[in-house]
Design an enzyme around this catalytic site. Structure first.
Site, PDB file in Angstrom:
ATOM      1  N   ASN A  23      17.122  52.884  78.691  1.00 36.10           N
ATOM      2  CA  ASN A  23      18.042  52.301  79.671  1.00 36.10           C
ATOM      3  C   ASN A  23      17.642  52.576  81.114  1.00 36.10           C
ATOM      4  OD1 ASN A  23      19.762  51.012  77.840  1.00 36.10           O
ATOM      5  ND2 ASN A  23      20.875  52.914  77.446  1.00 36.10           N
ATOM      6  N   TYR A  76      22.425  69.061  82.431  1.00 34.68           N
ATOM      7  CA  TYR A  76      21.422  68.167  81.843  1.00 34.68           C
ATOM      8  C   TYR A  76      19.989  68.623  82.098  1.00 34.68           C
ATOM      9  CZ  TYR A  76      25.346  64.870  81.635  1.00 34.68           C
ATOM     10  OH  TYR A  76      26.558  64.261  81.385  1.00 34.68           O
ATOM     11  N   ASN A 125      20.927  55.725  83.476  1.00 36.25           N
ATOM     12  CA  ASN A 125      21.147  54.292  83.261  1.00 36.25           C
ATOM     13  C   ASN A 125      21.302  53.513  84.560  1.00 36.25           C
ATOM     14  OD1 ASN A 125      21.207  55.209  80.656  1.00 36.25           O
ATOM     15  ND2 ASN A 125      23.272  54.498  80.198  1.00 36.25           N
ATOM     16  N   ASP A 146      10.913  60.192  79.373  1.00 40.95           N
ATOM     17  CA  ASP A 146      10.857  60.618  77.972  1.00 40.95           C
ATOM     18  C   ASP A 146      10.622  59.407  77.075  1.00 40.95           C
ATOM     19  OD1 ASP A 146      13.561  59.817  78.839  1.00 40.95           O
ATOM     20  OD2 ASP A 146      14.140  60.254  76.778  1.00 40.95           O
ATOM     21  N   PHE A 166      22.852  58.680  87.504  1.00 45.07           N
ATOM     22  CA  PHE A 166      22.573  58.902  86.087  1.00 45.07           C
ATOM     23  C   PHE A 166      21.442  57.976  85.645  1.00 45.07           C
ATOM     24  CE2 PHE A 166      26.549  61.146  86.285  1.00 45.07           C
ATOM     25  CZ  PHE A 166      26.374  62.159  85.350  1.00 45.07           C
TER      26      PHE A 166
END
Length: 200
Positions: free
Chosen positions: A124, A24, A78, A103, A76
């Protein structure tokens, strides 16, 4: 005011949002963590594992500038709220000295916008932070990644790496993001907005 209170009043918590793992690292969704890497390089501050389920680097904005606690949650995107809340407790940093770098689809690529408070706008990571710390009143450095082309779903777009054309400009965008964080910490949000919201 005791030494601990003075120290916490003089420092900022800067959180870069993203997803953990090498797969990622180059995604548009991870641009917040890319800005933090730039800030850590400037401060010659290595990231180290921290008990708040984060990677943390500590440094200053220049020789006499405010102290920054730079944090990348290991969770992560979220699930960013838990680590952020734990970091605020550990370092005794209030929400008004929290800066979240993330972002933003609604801003064109290679553009920054800064604001304090407001909703999560469907992001999120922000949603989880607001829920975990109990307030939306923190500063956001919103790094524009633009809208996906055609009918590409937004979720797919942000989980892809920047294009080769974007990567030629990306270092300048990351430097601007780091400059914005440093200016907020040194001179305040309004001064930073006046600089980064003005047309070039």
């Amino acid at each position: 005011m005791g030494a601990d209170s003075e120290e916490s009043a003089a420092q900022w918590l800067v959180v870069g949002l993203g997803n953990p793992g090498a797969e990622y690292a180059g995604n548009r969704h991870n641009v917040g963590q890319m800005v933090l890497a730039e800030l850590a390089d400037r401060a010659s501050a290595p990231f180290r594992s921290h008990k708040t389920n984060s990677m943390v680097a500590e440094g200053r904005t220049g020789l006499e500038g405010p102290r920054l606690v730079l944090a990348k949650p290991n969770s992560f995107m979220n699930l960013s709220g838990g680590p952020v809340a734990a970091l605020m407790r550990f370092y005794k940093i209030p929400a008004e000295r929290l800066i979240v770098v993330h972002d933003e689809l609604d801003i064109p690529f290679d553009t920054l916008r800064l604001k304090n408070g407001g909703g999560h706008g469907g992001h999120n990571g922000l949603r989880d932070i607001i829920s975990a710390i109990g307030t939306p009143d923190f500063i956001r450095v919103r790094v524009g990644v633009g809208r996906p082309p055609g009918r590409q779903p937004a979720a797919d777009f942000v989980l892809r790496d920047f294009s080769s054309a974007e990567r030629t400009v990306l270092p300048n965008l990351l430097a601007d993001g780091a400059d914005a964080v440093e200016m907020v910490a040194r001179e305040g949000l309004t001064a930073a907005q006046q600089r980064f919201h003005s047309p070039a």
